[in-house]
Write a protein that holds these residues in place. Structure first.
Motif, PDB file in Angstrom:
ATOM      1  N   PRO B 168     -18.160 -58.558 -18.773  1.00 22.87           N
ATOM      2  CA  PRO B 168     -17.266 -59.709 -18.536  1.00 22.87           C
ATOM      3  C   PRO B 168     -16.541 -59.657 -17.199  1.00 22.87           C
ATOM      4  CG  PRO B 168     -16.750 -58.557 -20.616  1.00 22.87           C
ATOM      5  CD  PRO B 168     -17.661 -57.680 -19.838  1.00 22.87           C
ATOM      6  N   VAL B 169     -16.756 -58.579 -16.417  1.00 20.72           N
ATOM      7  CA  VAL B 169     -16.152 -58.506 -15.081  1.00 20.72           C
ATOM      8  C   VAL B 169     -16.997 -59.294 -14.075  1.00 20.72           C
ATOM      9  CG1 VAL B 169     -15.411 -56.911 -13.250  1.00 20.72           C
ATOM     10  CG2 VAL B 169     -15.249 -56.214 -15.651  1.00 20.72           C
ATOM     11  N   MET B 170     -18.273 -59.465 -14.366  1.00 20.81           N
ATOM     12  CA  MET B 170     -19.193 -60.102 -13.409  1.00 20.81           C
ATOM     13  C   MET B 170     -18.790 -61.549 -13.143  1.00 20.81           C
ATOM     14  SD  MET B 170     -22.841 -58.499 -14.596  1.00 20.81           S
ATOM     15  CE  MET B 170     -23.221 -56.787 -14.182  1.00 20.81           C
ATOM     16  N   ASP B 171     -18.915 -61.964 -11.883  1.00 22.66           N
ATOM     17  CA  ASP B 171     -18.453 -63.306 -11.501  1.00 22.66           C
ATOM     18  C   ASP B 171     -19.217 -64.415 -12.203  1.00 22.66           C
ATOM     19  OD1 ASP B 171     -20.777 -62.748 -10.076  1.00 22.66           O
ATOM     20  OD2 ASP B 171     -20.140 -63.827  -8.273  1.00 22.66           O
ATOM     21  N   ASP B 172     -20.440 -64.133 -12.631  1.00 22.42           N
ATOM     22  CA  ASP B 172     -21.207 -65.187 -13.297  1.00 22.42           C
ATOM     23  C   ASP B 172     -21.273 -64.991 -14.814  1.00 22.42           C
ATOM     24  OD1 ASP B 172     -22.766 -62.938 -13.227  1.00 22.42           O
ATOM     25  OD2 ASP B 172     -24.480 -63.859 -12.218  1.00 22.42           O
ATOM     26  N   ALA B 173     -20.383 -64.164 -15.362  1.00 21.13           N
ATOM     27  CA  ALA B 173     -20.366 -63.986 -16.820  1.00 21.13           C
ATOM     28  C   ALA B 173     -19.937 -65.299 -17.476  1.00 21.13           C
ATOM     29  CB  ALA B 173     -19.402 -62.872 -17.204  1.00 21.13           C
ATOM     30  N   PRO B 174     -20.567 -65.678 -18.602  1.00 21.38           N
ATOM     31  CA  PRO B 174     -20.195 -66.929 -19.283  1.00 21.38           C
ATOM     32  C   PRO B 174     -18.735 -66.903 -19.734  1.00 21.38           C
ATOM     33  CG  PRO B 174     -22.165 -65.967 -20.272  1.00 21.38           C
ATOM     34  CD  PRO B 174     -21.665 -64.966 -19.288  1.00 21.38           C
ATOM     35  N   VAL B 175     -18.246 -65.754 -20.187  1.00 22.05           N
ATOM     36  CA  VAL B 175     -16.836 -65.600 -20.521  1.00 22.05           C
ATOM     37  C   VAL B 175     -16.323 -64.387 -19.754  1.00 22.05           C
ATOM     38  CG1 VAL B 175     -15.134 -65.232 -22.351  1.00 22.05           C
ATOM     39  CG2 VAL B 175     -17.242 -66.496 -22.851  1.00 22.05           C
ATOM     40  N   LYS B 176     -15.297 -64.622 -18.927  1.00 23.32           N
ATOM     41  CA  LYS B 176     -14.789 -63.520 -18.107  1.00 23.32           C
ATOM     42  C   LYS B 176     -13.504 -62.947 -18.670  1.00 23.32           C
ATOM     43  CE  LYS B 176     -15.637 -65.784 -14.235  1.00 23.32           C
ATOM     44  NZ  LYS B 176     -15.866 -66.223 -12.878  1.00 23.32           N
ATOM     45  N   GLY B 177     -13.236 -61.713 -18.340  1.00 25.70           N
ATOM     46  CA  GLY B 177     -12.003 -61.087 -18.769  1.00 25.70           C
ATOM     47  C   GLY B 177     -12.019 -59.614 -18.405  1.00 25.70           C
ATOM     48  N   ILE B 178     -10.933 -58.944 -18.824  1.00 28.24           N
ATOM     49  CA  ILE B 178     -10.841 -57.506 -18.561  1.00 28.24           C
ATOM     50  C   ILE B 178     -11.256 -56.766 -19.824  1.00 28.24           C
ATOM     51  CG2 ILE B 178      -9.275 -55.611 -17.980  1.00 28.24           C
ATOM     52  CD1 ILE B 178      -7.532 -57.762 -16.547  1.00 28.24           C
ATOM     53  N   PRO B 179     -12.335 -55.982 -19.753  1.00 25.20           N
ATOM     54  CA  PRO B 179     -12.773 -55.258 -20.953  1.00 25.20           C
ATOM     55  C   PRO B 179     -11.787 -54.137 -21.290  1.00 25.20           C
ATOM     56  CG  PRO B 179     -14.372 -55.009 -19.158  1.00 25.20           C
ATOM     57  CD  PRO B 179     -13.200 -55.730 -18.595  1.00 25.20           C
ATOM     58  N   ILE B 180     -11.332 -54.083 -22.532  1.00 23.30           N
ATOM     59  CA  ILE B 180     -10.486 -52.960 -22.948  1.00 23.30           C
ATOM     60  C   ILE B 180     -11.220 -52.079 -23.967  1.00 23.30           C
ATOM     61  CG2 ILE B 180      -8.350 -54.175 -22.395  1.00 23.30           C
ATOM     62  CD1 ILE B 180      -7.922 -54.569 -25.433  1.00 23.30           C
ATOM     63  N   LEU B 181     -12.323 -52.589 -24.498  1.00 26.62           N
ATOM     64  CA  LEU B 181     -13.157 -51.808 -25.410  1.00 26.62           C
ATOM     65  C   LEU B 181     -14.591 -52.320 -25.277  1.00 26.62           C
ATOM     66  CD1 LEU B 181     -13.603 -49.885 -27.862  1.00 26.62           C
ATOM     67  CD2 LEU B 181     -12.920 -51.764 -29.342  1.00 26.62           C
ATOM     68  N   GLY B 182     -15.525 -51.401 -25.122  1.00 25.14           N
ATOM     69  CA  GLY B 182     -16.928 -51.807 -25.031  1.00 25.14           C
ATOM     70  C   GLY B 182     -17.788 -50.841 -25.812  1.00 25.14           C
ATOM     71  N   ILE B 183     -18.724 -51.360 -26.572  1.00 30.45           N
ATOM     72  CA  ILE B 183     -19.630 -50.486 -27.322  1.00 30.45           C
ATOM     73  C   ILE B 183     -21.072 -50.778 -26.923  1.00 30.45           C
ATOM     74  CG2 ILE B 183     -20.499 -49.889 -29.632  1.00 30.45           C
ATOM     75  CD1 ILE B 183     -17.652 -49.979 -30.616  1.00 30.45           C
ATOM     76  N   ASP B 184     -21.748 -49.717 -26.544  1.00 31.04           N
ATOM     77  CA  ASP B 184     -23.131 -49.764 -26.085  1.00 31.04           C
ATOM     78  C   ASP B 184     -24.037 -49.989 -27.295  1.00 31.04           C
ATOM     79  OD1 ASP B 184     -25.592 -49.288 -24.888  1.00 31.04           O
ATOM     80  OD2 ASP B 184     -24.963 -47.439 -23.879  1.00 31.04           O
ATOM     81  N   VAL B 185     -24.783 -51.086 -27.292  1.00 26.61           N
ATOM     82  CA  VAL B 185     -25.754 -51.300 -28.378  1.00 26.61           C
ATOM     83  C   VAL B 185     -27.202 -51.275 -27.878  1.00 26.61           C
ATOM     84  CG1 VAL B 185     -24.170 -52.421 -29.986  1.00 26.61           C
ATOM     85  CG2 VAL B 185     -25.464 -53.839 -28.379  1.00 26.61           C
ATOM     86  N   TRP B 186     -27.428 -50.671 -26.724  1.00 31.50           N
ATOM     87  CA  TRP B 186     -28.814 -50.340 -26.365  1.00 31.50           C
ATOM     88  C   TRP B 186     -29.319 -49.359 -27.429  1.00 31.50           C
ATOM     89  CZ3 TRP B 186     -31.519 -50.469 -21.223  1.00 31.50           C
ATOM     90  CH2 TRP B 186     -30.975 -51.435 -20.362  1.00 31.50           C
ATOM     91  N   GLU B 187     -30.598 -49.417 -27.721  1.00 33.91           N
ATOM     92  CA  GLU B 187     -31.131 -48.502 -28.738  1.00 33.91           C
ATOM     93  C   GLU B 187     -30.941 -47.043 -28.330  1.00 33.91           C
ATOM     94  OE1 GLU B 187     -34.944 -50.497 -28.955  1.00 33.91           O
ATOM     95  OE2 GLU B 187     -34.539 -51.176 -30.988  1.00 33.91           O
ATOM     96  N   HIS B 188     -30.918 -46.757 -27.016  1.00 31.81           N
ATOM     97  CA  HIS B 188     -30.746 -45.352 -26.595  1.00 31.81           C
ATOM     98  C   HIS B 188     -29.396 -44.782 -27.039  1.00 31.81           C
ATOM     99  CE1 HIS B 188     -29.178 -47.076 -22.533  1.00 31.81           C
ATOM    100  NE2 HIS B 188     -28.138 -46.563 -23.145  1.00 31.81           N
ATOM    101  N   ALA B 189     -28.440 -45.653 -27.346  1.00 35.64           N
ATOM    102  CA  ALA B 189     -27.122 -45.185 -27.766  1.00 35.64           C
ATOM    103  C   ALA B 189     -27.119 -44.642 -29.194  1.00 35.64           C
ATOM    104  CB  ALA B 189     -26.096 -46.326 -27.648  1.00 35.64           C
ATOM    105  N   TYR B 190     -28.146 -44.990 -29.967  1.00 32.80           N
ATOM    106  CA  TYR B 190     -28.100 -44.588 -31.389  1.00 32.80           C
ATOM    107  C   TYR B 190     -29.442 -44.222 -32.009  1.00 32.80           C
ATOM    108  CZ  TYR B 190     -29.430 -49.513 -32.019  1.00 32.80           C
ATOM    109  OH  TYR B 190     -30.076 -50.728 -31.946  1.00 32.80           O
TER     110      TYR B 190
END
Ligand SMILES: [Fe+2]
Ligand SMILES: [Fe+2]
Lengths: 212, 225
Positions: B168-190
């Motif tokens: 959400p930091v990216m200038d072209d993100a559909p919804v922007k904001g400051i991330p305070i919590l992020g969870i990786d859901v790539w399959e490599h994460a689990y």
């Protein structure tokens, strides 16, 4: 040669999980029995089950899988159905793209087509591998026929050549679930193992024969 | 003496490498096995030393080629639509993972501080509802991606997810904001521990979320102009 599961994949809903064309342990050590037990029995099955759930009450109840894929591609309203229908089809196509003791240099017309499209078999290997390895995130590497040439393309997530009017010839699944238990982060090793040892050229020839 | 010389040479080599590389990975403040049994040691080690390290290496190469040396990661992400996809993917990959490691902790039972706790209750009804909504979003993100809790420009909390290494930091993100919590859901994460069961991973990870860190990020985000 008729591909395994062609009947299941050609019918209308409710769709049945097409059979694996080989035993779960047949592709080891290149793809382990454990990987196939999750990839086929869990992932592929879930895509089929979810497609059947999502299709209920929609205009697609009497449609074939490939028709659903073409009709729902790029349609936000049906994105979830597209994802699951395309993944149901992609995995059927992927299983048939593999066989025990496959790989190597193809013969006859296929080799001629490969030479006229890529210059050489080695160049084909390089382009197919590079394209599949460089797909960022989940997706697929494909060998496709476009008019009178073969070429390689890559797609994101569930996307596939059917929705781009290309004729699929071979597929490599590069979602991490396809290789993580066996190769972890080393997608490149997985892709080369497939190209060198598992590619089912009979299936490639079949796909060229039905799309003359 | 000889050992010292080798050690000295290695230290010099590492220093030189770091001078050339704009971005580096911070050390983890816990060991690879510290988050067991919720996140296994092998997953942590590969995730940190291969996946995250790969993003950093590719990012450094890409910014050098694009003449973007000396730009901060925030600057890169806030202008990412101007850059090529290698910078986008690896810049996002570096930012997201660097944040992710800080959001995890082996400390048990950390809790949101008062301000964040109140904001969660008033936005989502309760902590339990928040986790349910967050996991719903994380679970339905198709393919590779991340689920986020952000502070919007209006200083509200919001849950969203992004594909691949977008954020959400990216200038072209559909919804922007400051991330305070992020969870990786790539399959490599689990995948090594949970395989196809992403929901089990999402249930387990709340045991190792560092709510004090999330709270600090929240308070900083709402006080920013
Ligand atoms: Fe797959
Ligand atoms: Fe990751």
């Amino acid at each position: 040669m008729q591909p395994a599961g062609l009947n299941e994949i050609s019918q209308t809903a409710p769709f049945k999980l097409p059979p694996l064309p080989f035993n779960h342990d047949a592709l080891a050590p290149h793809i382990s029995e454990k990987t196939l037990s999750f990839h086929y029995d869990k992932h592929h099955k879930k895509y089929i089950d979810t497609t059947n759930e999502l299709i209920k009450g929609t205009e697609f109840e009497g449609s074939k899988l490939d028709e659903i894929i073409r009709s729902t591609a790029n349609n936000d309203k049906y994105q979830k159905l597209f994802n699951n229908a395309a993944q149901s089809w992609n995995h059927w196509f992927f299983w048939n793209s593999l066989k025990k003791d496959g790989g190597g240099i193809p013969k006859g017309n296929l080799l001629d087509l490969m030479n006229s499209s890529f210059g050489s078999y080695d160049q084909f290997v390089k382009e197919f591998a590079d394209s599949s390895i460089s797909q960022f995130g989940s997706g697929w590497g494909w060998l496709v026929r476009d008019a009178d040439k073969l070429k390689v393309v890559k797609t994101q997530n569930a996307d596939n050549p059917l929705s781009h009017n290309l004729k699929p010839v071979l597929a490599i699944d590069v979602w991490e679930h396809a290789y993580y238990l066996d190769y972890q982060n080393k997608r490149n090793e997985f892709v080369f193992e497939i190209i060198n040892n598992l590619i089912n050229w009979d299936f490639a020839e079949y796909n060229l024969s039905i799309n003359p | 003496m000889k050992t010292n010389l080798i050690l000295f040479t290695v230290i010099i080599a590492i220093t030189i490498q770091n001078l050339n590389a704009q971005f580096t990975q911070d050390s983890l403040v816990y060991s690879f096995d510290a988050l067991e049994p919720y996140i296994d040691a092998q997953t942590m080690e590969i995730h940190y030393t291969k996946h995250h390290a790969g993003y950093v290496k590719n990012l450094n190469k890409a910014i050098e080629e694009a003449n973007l040396l000396n730009k901060s990661i925030d600057h890169i992400l806030k202008n990412v639509s101007k850059y090529n996809s290698t910078i986008r993917n690896n810049g996002g990959g570096h930012y997201n993972h660097a944040l992710f490691w800080q959001l995890l902790t082996p400390m048990k039972n950390t809790k949101p501080l008062e301000k964040l706790s109140k904001a969660i209750d008033s936005t989502f009804g309760s902590m339990q509802n928040f986790k349910k909504q967050f996991n719903q979003e994380a679970s339905s993100r198709f393919g590779s991606g991340w689920a986020w809790l952000i502070v919007t420009p209006q200083k509200k909390l919001a849950i969203l997810s992004t594909p691949n290494q977008d954020n959400p930091v990216m200038d072209d993100a559909p919804v922007k904001g400051i991330p305070i919590l992020g969870i990786d859901v790539w399959e490599h994460a689990y995948y090594l521990k949970y395989q196809n069961k992403r929901n089990d991973y999402l249930d387990a990870i709340w045991n190792v979320i560092n709510w004090e860190d999330v709270s600090t990020r929240y308070e900083s985000a709402i006080s920013q102009k």
